[in-house]
Enzyme design. Sequence first.
Site, PDB file in Angstrom:
ATOM      1  N   THR A 176       0.845  -1.104  -0.015  1.00  0.00           N
ATOM      2  CA  THR A 176      -0.017  -0.059  -0.041  1.00  0.00           C
ATOM      3  C   THR A 176       0.820   1.199   0.200  1.00  0.00           C
ATOM      4  O   THR A 176       2.062   1.306   0.766  1.00  0.00           O
ATOM      5  CB  THR A 176      -0.951   0.025   1.323  1.00  0.00           C
ATOM      6  OG1 THR A 176      -1.886  -1.003   1.112  1.00  0.00           O
ATOM      7  CG2 THR A 176      -1.419   1.313   1.467  1.00  0.00           C
ATOM      8  N   ARG A 204     -14.964  -6.115   0.083  1.00  0.00           N
ATOM      9  CA  ARG A 204     -14.522  -5.539   1.080  1.00  0.00           C
ATOM     10  C   ARG A 204     -13.704  -4.308   1.041  1.00  0.00           C
ATOM     11  O   ARG A 204     -13.096  -4.105  -0.040  1.00  0.00           O
ATOM     12  CB  ARG A 204     -13.369  -6.731   1.610  1.00  0.00           C
ATOM     13  CG  ARG A 204     -12.706  -6.178   2.909  1.00  0.00           C
ATOM     14  CD  ARG A 204     -11.147  -5.703   2.574  1.00  0.00           C
ATOM     15  NE  ARG A 204     -10.526  -5.573   3.714  1.00  0.00           N
ATOM     16  CZ  ARG A 204      -9.267  -4.687   3.808  1.00  0.00           C
ATOM     17  NH1 ARG A 204      -8.840  -4.227   2.858  1.00  0.00           N
ATOM     18  NH2 ARG A 204      -8.565  -4.548   5.132  1.00  0.00           N
ATOM     19  N   VAL A 205     -13.958  -3.280   1.854  1.00  0.00           N
ATOM     20  CA  VAL A 205     -13.104  -2.159   1.930  1.00  0.00           C
ATOM     21  C   VAL A 205     -12.380  -1.894   3.106  1.00  0.00           C
ATOM     22  O   VAL A 205     -12.692  -2.183   4.211  1.00  0.00           O
ATOM     23  CB  VAL A 205     -14.289  -0.878   1.668  1.00  0.00           C
ATOM     24  CG1 VAL A 205     -13.477   0.372   1.797  1.00  0.00           C
ATOM     25  CG2 VAL A 205     -14.882  -0.894   0.522  1.00  0.00           C
ATOM     26  N   ASP A 207      -9.074   0.304   5.303  1.00  0.00           N
ATOM     27  CA  ASP A 207      -8.831   1.754   6.011  1.00  0.00           C
ATOM     28  C   ASP A 207      -8.426   2.660   5.068  1.00  0.00           C
ATOM     29  O   ASP A 207      -8.686   3.970   5.324  1.00  0.00           O
ATOM     30  CB  ASP A 207      -7.996   1.516   7.080  1.00  0.00           C
ATOM     31  CG  ASP A 207      -6.517   1.198   6.591  1.00  0.00           C
ATOM     32  OD1 ASP A 207      -6.378   0.270   5.850  1.00  0.00           O
ATOM     33  OD2 ASP A 207      -5.730   1.696   7.141  1.00  0.00           O
ATOM     34  N   THR A 227      -0.600   2.133   7.060  1.00  0.00           N
ATOM     35  CA  THR A 227      -0.550   1.155   6.155  1.00  0.00           C
ATOM     36  C   THR A 227      -0.471  -0.118   7.326  1.00  0.00           C
ATOM     37  O   THR A 227       0.034  -0.026   8.272  1.00  0.00           O
ATOM     38  CB  THR A 227       0.621   0.932   5.240  1.00  0.00           C
ATOM     39  OG1 THR A 227       0.591  -0.391   4.666  1.00  0.00           O
ATOM     40  CG2 THR A 227       2.047   1.278   5.857  1.00  0.00           C
ATOM     41  N   GLY A 228      -1.228  -1.283   6.798  1.00  0.00           N
ATOM     42  CA  GLY A 228      -1.171  -2.269   7.705  1.00  0.00           C
ATOM     43  C   GLY A 228      -2.690  -2.999   7.576  1.00  0.00           C
ATOM     44  O   GLY A 228      -3.229  -2.873   6.693  1.00  0.00           O
TER      45      GLY A 228
END
Length: 309
Positions: A176, A204-205, A207, A227-228
């Site tokens: 990302t 699916r969405v 963060d 990011t994560g």
Amino acid sequence: MENFSLAIHGGAGTILKSAMTDRKERRYHRALEASLKAGEKILSKGGSALDAVEAAVISMENSELFNAGKGSVFTHEGDHEMDASIMNGADRNAGAVAGVRRVKNPISLCREIMENCEHVFLIGEGAEHFAETRKLEMESKDYFSTDFRYEQLQKIRDTHQTLLDHSDHELKKFGTVGAVAKDVHGNLAAATSTGGITNKRYMRVGDTSIIGAGTYAENDICAVSSTGWGEYYIRAVAAYDVAAMMKYGDKSLDEAAHQLIHEVIPKMGGDGGLIAVDSNGKITMPFNTQGMYRGFVQSDGNSRTLIFK
Ligand code: ASP
């Protein structure tokens, strides 16, 4: 004139020196440097933080090394669904997009939404329709697809597992992307873009497209790009939590970012990192994983790209 600062990330995760060839490492550094250059060019001429973060993210979206734009991971159905968001610290205006399949640079669509649409957040076909009316560049599925992402999907397609790009221990592909900046006028901005997680279903969405979770910017406070493991970042309202700790809790940028990444997120069971800049141009880039592709450049000439701890 005030100073400027730009920080970027290309994803956090299980990035091990032992699993990286010198050649591959150099490719990542070059891609990070190209992204920094794209943003620095704008900031050094007095351009806006907003233009700089968009340019830095476009550069990484166009590189197949990262999980954003070209090189995005595959969904369970073998498609790509990209999420992104951008925020302008000066007026807290924002634009976000989720589940787009054909937009070459999702971050530019976010910018268009922010500036030329009465809404903040568009999804799927509606977002693509808007992109077409704004004459944004569209691409077919082949453009976004790369062999190594396809292999990642094949490994887990028949399981019910989803795979966070940065927790693929075998392939160790990450990516990302995000950027935060402070310009010479004192304005802050943040931008984040992703293909999400491998084998995701049900549209699916994560963060990345959620203002306050993946992206946040507010002048005089900070700009943050995360990011994560997105589910945890959404539940922690991660990016805004850093700003809130500074705004209402009087924490410094370092203290707030450190608390989120080393206390709040791991306590919930998640992992990852973030990049952030405050109104003085100070940068922080904490992560609780083995590595995070990252880099920064500042007006005093200080600049670096890093991968490992
Ligand atoms: N945060 C992204 C998501 O959950 C993934 C990542 O940062 O690699 O969609």
